[in-house]
Design a protein around this motif. Structure first.
Motif, PDB file in Angstrom:
ATOM      1  N   THR A  81       0.929  -1.123   0.137  1.00  0.00           N
ATOM      2  CA  THR A  81       0.045   0.155  -0.010  1.00  0.00           C
ATOM      3  C   THR A  81       0.873   1.276   0.231  1.00  0.00           C
ATOM      4  O   THR A  81       0.389   2.384  -0.206  1.00  0.00           O
ATOM      5  CB  THR A  81      -1.037   0.271   1.162  1.00  0.00           C
ATOM      6  OG1 THR A  81      -0.260   0.097   2.401  1.00  0.00           O
ATOM      7  CG2 THR A  81      -2.048  -1.247   1.246  1.00  0.00           C
ATOM      8  N   HIS A 104       3.510  -2.857   4.068  1.00  0.00           N
ATOM      9  CA  HIS A 104       1.915  -3.189   4.396  1.00  0.00           C
ATOM     10  C   HIS A 104       1.435  -3.748   3.041  1.00  0.00           C
ATOM     11  O   HIS A 104       1.667  -3.110   1.982  1.00  0.00           O
ATOM     12  CB  HIS A 104       1.148  -1.942   4.890  1.00  0.00           C
ATOM     13  CG  HIS A 104       1.684  -1.352   6.201  1.00  0.00           C
ATOM     14  ND1 HIS A 104       1.316  -1.935   7.194  1.00  0.00           N
ATOM     15  CD2 HIS A 104       2.211  -0.255   6.602  1.00  0.00           C
ATOM     16  CE1 HIS A 104       1.726  -1.401   8.279  1.00  0.00           C
ATOM     17  NE2 HIS A 104       2.365  -0.359   7.820  1.00  0.00           N
ATOM     18  N   LYS A 105       0.581  -4.852   3.311  1.00  0.00           N
ATOM     19  CA  LYS A 105       0.135  -5.407   1.898  1.00  0.00           C
ATOM     20  C   LYS A 105      -1.200  -4.907   1.434  1.00  0.00           C
ATOM     21  O   LYS A 105      -1.766  -4.221   1.928  1.00  0.00           O
ATOM     22  CB  LYS A 105      -0.134  -6.831   2.267  1.00  0.00           C
ATOM     23  CG  LYS A 105      -1.383  -7.362   2.942  1.00  0.00           C
ATOM     24  CD  LYS A 105      -1.694  -8.720   3.040  1.00  0.00           C
ATOM     25  CE  LYS A 105      -3.023  -9.268   3.307  1.00  0.00           C
ATOM     26  NZ  LYS A 105      -4.230  -8.768   2.147  1.00  0.00           N
ATOM     27  N   SER A 106      -1.238  -4.997  -0.070  1.00  0.00           N
ATOM     28  CA  SER A 106      -2.442  -4.546  -0.663  1.00  0.00           C
ATOM     29  C   SER A 106      -3.511  -5.588  -0.644  1.00  0.00           C
ATOM     30  O   SER A 106      -3.288  -6.791  -0.269  1.00  0.00           O
ATOM     31  CB  SER A 106      -2.125  -4.060  -1.919  1.00  0.00           C
ATOM     32  OG  SER A 106      -1.861  -5.210  -2.893  1.00  0.00           O
ATOM     33  N   GLU A 107      -4.666  -5.286  -1.047  1.00  0.00           N
ATOM     34  CA  GLU A 107      -5.573  -6.384  -1.323  1.00  0.00           C
ATOM     35  C   GLU A 107      -5.401  -7.563  -2.068  1.00  0.00           C
ATOM     36  O   GLU A 107      -5.908  -8.538  -2.068  1.00  0.00           O
ATOM     37  CB  GLU A 107      -6.898  -6.030  -1.634  1.00  0.00           C
ATOM     38  CG  GLU A 107      -7.580  -5.214  -0.349  1.00  0.00           C
ATOM     39  CD  GLU A 107      -8.791  -4.472  -0.820  1.00  0.00           C
ATOM     40  OE1 GLU A 107      -9.280  -4.612  -1.856  1.00  0.00           O
ATOM     41  OE2 GLU A 107      -9.606  -3.778   0.079  1.00  0.00           O
ATOM     42  N   TYR A 111      -4.185 -13.546   2.397  1.00  0.00           N
ATOM     43  CA  TYR A 111      -3.778 -13.856   3.723  1.00  0.00           C
ATOM     44  C   TYR A 111      -3.184 -15.334   3.912  1.00  0.00           C
ATOM     45  O   TYR A 111      -2.331 -15.560   5.009  1.00  0.00           O
ATOM     46  CB  TYR A 111      -5.063 -13.896   4.837  1.00  0.00           C
ATOM     47  CG  TYR A 111      -5.187 -12.135   5.040  1.00  0.00           C
ATOM     48  CD1 TYR A 111      -4.162 -11.584   5.760  1.00  0.00           C
ATOM     49  CD2 TYR A 111      -6.460 -11.886   4.944  1.00  0.00           C
ATOM     50  CE1 TYR A 111      -4.402 -10.193   6.059  1.00  0.00           C
ATOM     51  CE2 TYR A 111      -6.679 -10.241   5.109  1.00  0.00           C
ATOM     52  CZ  TYR A 111      -5.587  -9.704   5.904  1.00  0.00           C
ATOM     53  OH  TYR A 111      -6.009  -8.433   6.389  1.00  0.00           O
ATOM     54  N   THR A 114       0.483 -14.547   3.474  1.00  0.00           N
ATOM     55  CA  THR A 114       1.187 -13.849   4.694  1.00  0.00           C
ATOM     56  C   THR A 114       0.773 -14.270   6.166  1.00  0.00           C
ATOM     57  O   THR A 114       1.223 -13.834   7.124  1.00  0.00           O
ATOM     58  CB  THR A 114       0.709 -12.220   4.711  1.00  0.00           C
ATOM     59  OG1 THR A 114      -0.658 -12.117   5.227  1.00  0.00           O
ATOM     60  CG2 THR A 114       0.855 -11.497   3.363  1.00  0.00           C
ATOM     61  N   LEU A 117      -1.058 -12.197   8.187  1.00  0.00           N
ATOM     62  CA  LEU A 117      -0.545 -10.661   8.488  1.00  0.00           C
ATOM     63  C   LEU A 117      -0.981  -9.910   7.483  1.00  0.00           C
ATOM     64  O   LEU A 117      -1.163 -10.051   6.437  1.00  0.00           O
ATOM     65  CB  LEU A 117       1.042 -10.742   8.458  1.00  0.00           C
ATOM     66  CG  LEU A 117       1.813 -11.621   9.630  1.00  0.00           C
ATOM     67  CD1 LEU A 117       3.000 -11.678   9.310  1.00  0.00           C
ATOM     68  CD2 LEU A 117       1.202 -11.262  11.177  1.00  0.00           C
ATOM     69  N   ASP A 118      -1.062  -8.449   7.985  1.00  0.00           N
ATOM     70  CA  ASP A 118      -1.580  -7.475   7.156  1.00  0.00           C
ATOM     71  C   ASP A 118      -0.308  -6.892   6.396  1.00  0.00           C
ATOM     72  O   ASP A 118      -0.225  -5.919   5.702  1.00  0.00           O
ATOM     73  CB  ASP A 118      -2.251  -6.166   8.076  1.00  0.00           C
ATOM     74  CG  ASP A 118      -3.756  -6.896   8.065  1.00  0.00           C
ATOM     75  OD1 ASP A 118      -3.990  -7.312   7.394  1.00  0.00           O
ATOM     76  OD2 ASP A 118      -3.807  -6.423   9.390  1.00  0.00           O
ATOM     77  N   THR A 119       1.000  -7.543   6.722  1.00  0.00           N
ATOM     78  CA  THR A 119       2.157  -7.011   6.105  1.00  0.00           C
ATOM     79  C   THR A 119       2.580  -8.230   5.103  1.00  0.00           C
ATOM     80  O   THR A 119       2.240  -9.508   5.312  1.00  0.00           O
ATOM     81  CB  THR A 119       3.184  -6.971   7.110  1.00  0.00           C
ATOM     82  OG1 THR A 119       3.347  -7.940   8.005  1.00  0.00           O
ATOM     83  CG2 THR A 119       2.955  -5.571   7.853  1.00  0.00           C
TER      84      THR A 119
END
Ligand code: AMP
Ligand code: MG
Length: 349
Positions: A81, A104-107, A111, A114, A117-119
């Motif tokens: 992101t 930070h991960k994009s959509e 998951y 990852t 995680l949101d990263t």
């Protein structure tokens, strides 16, 4: 399943092998391939089902996230992101190369890749075969080390075959890898950025480019109260089958101690392996002595370490003693892997 194994020469890339690898990845299958660090187990990083297959083939806990490999900077904005200023500078200097960054991960990134995680961890390898396989596979290839979880990471295609033959679609055999320990991991979502795993791109090298960098304190000498920030670092990786002790002290005392212990263990009927260096290997009097590399060029020690641990598994030794290494530069990565293999059993003499 039958695993296709294809040799390939990076100077004379066989297009058909690359095309086949790409096709398997696009269809959701698993392909192991060489990178400059260790062999990776490739899968389409944007496909949740492919991630599940990766965990199953490796026997890896599914909370241990995968690193997404790209071959060109233009692919990065799709999966993150935000690209912090520090990351731009680090990428300019060290990509392509043995360095992973956490964003930070994009959509677009599931998951499943990852570990919830949101990263997301991203690396751009420099190995020509890796880069070609990534591009042929659609541009986003998750590639954890291509070993059974818990075994030493693979530095040759033979190591991969030992662990994963019959469990994955294809192994691209590009010969022995160069570096031999996994990438450095740098978390750029925090300020100052933090090293979560030491590798060939060292703290000193990073600080040269972006100033202050911190290190996850649990990496080398963990205490039982703190959990490493990279989920995978909490597992006892790289474990040989024998019990391994790392011996630290003046070189003369280390050799003396290992010689004494080896004699005692052999008297008890145990087979003993010794991880020696070019500088000391002639000073050991008994046991299965293997030279991991020379202290004059510590990169040789990094590239020899995992292979030697596998050789001791094959030799069926009961006990291994290893000399310790200085924890600076690439030495931090060597000691991190060695101490994990030893379950942090260190003897000071
Ligand atoms: P391997 O794929 O075997 O080289 O291991 C990947 C390493 O990267 C493991 O130690 C993971 O815990 C770490 N890792 C991957 N993604 C993340 C993330 N988003 N945050 C922190 N660590 C990560
Ligand atoms: Mg691994």
């Amino acid at each position: 399943m039958d695993t296709i194994i294809k040799k390939i020469d990076k100077k004379q890339m066989n297009r058909e092998v690359i095309r086949k690898a790409g096709q398997i990845l696009k269809e959701g299958g698993l392909v192991a391939f060489p990178t400059e660090t260790v062999y990776g187990l490739g899968a389409n990083a944007l496909d949740e089902e492919a991630a599940k297959k990766t965990y199953a083939a490796k026997g890896r806990p599914s909370d241990n996230p995968l690193i997404v490999h790209i071959a060109d900077m233009s692919y990065l904005p799709e999966i993150v992101t935000e690209i912090p200023e520090a990351a731009v500078k680090v990428a300019e200097r060290f990509w392509p190369g043995p360095l992973t960054m956490i964003f930070h991960k994009s959509e677009r990134v599931p998951y499943g890749t990852t570990g919830g995680l949101d990263t997301v961890a991203v690396r751009m390898p420099s190995h020509e075969i890796a880069r070609e396989v990534i591009l042929a596979g659609g541009g986003y290839v998750s590639a954890p080390s291509a070993n059974t979880s818990g075994r030493p990471s693979p530095t040759t295609a033979e190591h991969v075959a030992e662990d994963l033959c019959g469990k994955i679609e294809m192994i691209v055999d590009g010969g022995a890898v160069d570096i031999g320990v996994e990438s450095s991991i740098l978390d750029v979502t925090v300020t100052p950025p933090m090293i979560l795993r030491p590798g060939a791109v060292t703290k000193e090298m990073l600080e040269d480019v972006i100033g202050e960098v911190t290190v996850d304190k649990t990496l080398i000498r963990p205490d039982s109260r703190t959990v490493p920030k990279a989920p995978g670092m909490k597992y006892r990786h790289y474990a040989p089958k024998a019990s391994l002790s790392v011996v630290e002290g003046e070189p003369k005392d280390v050799v003396e101690f290992i010689n004494r212990q080896t004699k005692e263990q052999i008297a008890k009927g145990c087979r003993v392996g010794i991880i020696a260096t070019a500088e000391t290997m002639n000073q050991y009097r008994s046991g299965d002595v293997k030279c991991v590399g020379t202290r004059a060029d510590e990169m040789t020690i990094a590239s020899g370490l995992f292979g030697i641990l596998r050789e001791f598994d094959a030799d069926e030794v009961d006990v291994i003693y290893s000399e310790a290494f200085r924890e600076e530069g690439i030495g931090s990565a060597i000691m991190n892997r060695l101490l994990k293999a030893a379950g942090h059993h260190i003897v000071k003499v």
